[in-house]
Design an enzyme around this catalytic site. Sequence first.
Site, PDB file in Angstrom:
ATOM      1  CG  ASN A   6      -1.758   1.099   1.193  1.00 43.21           C
ATOM      2  OD1 ASN A   6      -1.898   1.947   0.370  1.00 43.21           O
ATOM      3  ND2 ASN A   6      -2.451   1.405   2.488  1.00 43.21           N
TER       4      ASN A   6
ATOM      5  CE  LYS B 207      -0.089   3.269   4.944  1.00 46.78           C
ATOM      6  NZ  LYS B 207      -0.334   3.629   6.008  1.00 46.78           N
TER       7      LYS B 207
ATOM      8  CG  HIS C 162      -6.029   1.582   4.833  1.00 43.49           C
ATOM      9  ND1 HIS C 162      -5.591   2.438   5.857  1.00 43.49           N
ATOM     10  CD2 HIS C 162      -5.019   0.474   4.746  1.00 43.49           C
ATOM     11  CE1 HIS C 162      -4.401   2.290   6.321  1.00 43.49           C
ATOM     12  NE2 HIS C 162      -4.062   0.981   5.616  1.00 43.49           N
TER      13      HIS C 162
ATOM     14  CD  GLU D 112      -3.383   5.131   6.505  1.00 41.47           C
ATOM     15  OE1 GLU D 112      -3.323   5.408   5.588  1.00 41.47           O
ATOM     16  OE2 GLU D 112      -2.451   4.790   7.371  1.00 41.47           O
TER      17      GLU D 112
ATOM     18  CD  GLU E 251      -4.038  -3.230   7.138  1.00 42.72           C
ATOM     19  OE1 GLU E 251      -2.669  -3.319   6.725  1.00 42.72           O
ATOM     20  OE2 GLU E 251      -4.520  -2.097   6.839  1.00 42.72           O
TER      21      GLU E 251
ATOM     22  N   GLY F 225       1.781   1.793  10.901  1.00 40.67           N
ATOM     23  CA  GLY F 225       2.732   2.699  10.731  1.00 40.67           C
ATOM     24  C   GLY F 225       3.515   3.177  12.120  1.00 40.67           C
TER      25      GLY F 225
ATOM     26  CB  SER G 263       4.663  -2.024  12.319  1.00 42.83           C
ATOM     27  OG  SER G 263       4.237  -0.770  12.467  1.00 42.83           O
TER      28      SER G 263
HETATM   29  C1  PEP Z   1      -1.074  -0.113   5.987  1.00 45.84           C
HETATM   30  O1  PEP Z   1      -1.070   0.998   5.607  1.00 45.84           O
HETATM   31  O2  PEP Z   1      -1.811  -0.761   5.661  1.00 45.84           O
HETATM   32  C2  PEP Z   1       0.027  -0.736   6.796  1.00 45.84           C
HETATM   33  C3  PEP Z   1       0.070  -1.942   7.153  1.00 45.84           C
HETATM   34  O3  PEP Z   1       1.085   0.180   7.083  1.00 45.84           O
HETATM   35  P1  PEP Z   1       2.414  -0.060   7.553  1.00 45.84           P
HETATM   36  O4  PEP Z   1       3.152  -1.406   7.032  1.00 45.84           O
HETATM   37  O5  PEP Z   1       3.243   0.741   7.474  1.00 45.84           O
HETATM   38  O6  PEP Z   1       2.376  -0.403   9.212  1.00 45.84           O
END
Ligand code: PEP
Length: 252
Positions: free
Chosen positions: A8, A10, A94, A96, A166, A172, A212
């Site tokens: 992703n 973003k 997601h 966000e 997630e 993040g 992460s």
């Molecule tokens: C994400 O945005 O779906 C995500 C898993 O981000 P990160 O790997 O940076 O935690």
Amino acid sequence: MKKHFYANFKMNKTFKEIEDYCKNFIQTVKINDKNEIALFVPYVSLKETKHLFKNENILIGAQNVHFADNGAYTGEISAIMLKECETDVVLIGHSERRKFFKETDEDINKKIKQMMKYNVKVVLCIGETRDERQMLKTKQVITNQLKKALNGLYENEFKNIIIAYEPIWAIGTGEVATNKIIEEAINLIREILASLYNSALSNNTPILYGGSVTQENCKSLNKIKNLNGFLIGGASLNPKDFSFIINSCFKE
Ligand code: PEP
């Protein structure tokens, strides 16, 4: 089942930057039919990115879609527009989008149904906040999100459904979930799918983990039973890091 490695991006990378990324990525990544790689790029780069990879087995994904066919929704993108850009897969729900754009479970359900009409794969993202985990509400939150998002979907549509667990506190933050937490969430998701549909559907639905994932922790995460891959944000932005993760967890 295929091992999924989904990136992703973003709101990062211009098309020029994606071009540079791809040159590097193709040189370093292992690709075969037992693995599935997807890059979720900004809308404006969908079509051109698809063409960059025309000779490679790599899917191109969008990060969102609107639930209506068309209309007065300034700034939004419809399913048919994504189809026109040759989009293979779409991220829906997601965290966000839920947090910054106030997407509800009902919106998410409509978006999934919209993509089903066009026979395009979706990745449904679900997960709890830190507070919800601390208040021992994880099970309730995951159950609620899943049931509402999948409400009214037909069994035969699950060939196009992938679920990404997630936990929001892991996205993040550098704080990856433990294998035990991930295993518990996957078992719960599979139990819910089995109760809503049947155990074959539950076993055949890919479930990914996101939050992460890095070069350092991917090998340990890859040992989780019943996990079918990763959705990766930060660590996917560097082609060498993303290739390293794929190559370390790759199914030969
Ligand atoms: C994400 O945005 O779906 C995500 C898993 O981000 P990160 O790997 O940076 O935690």
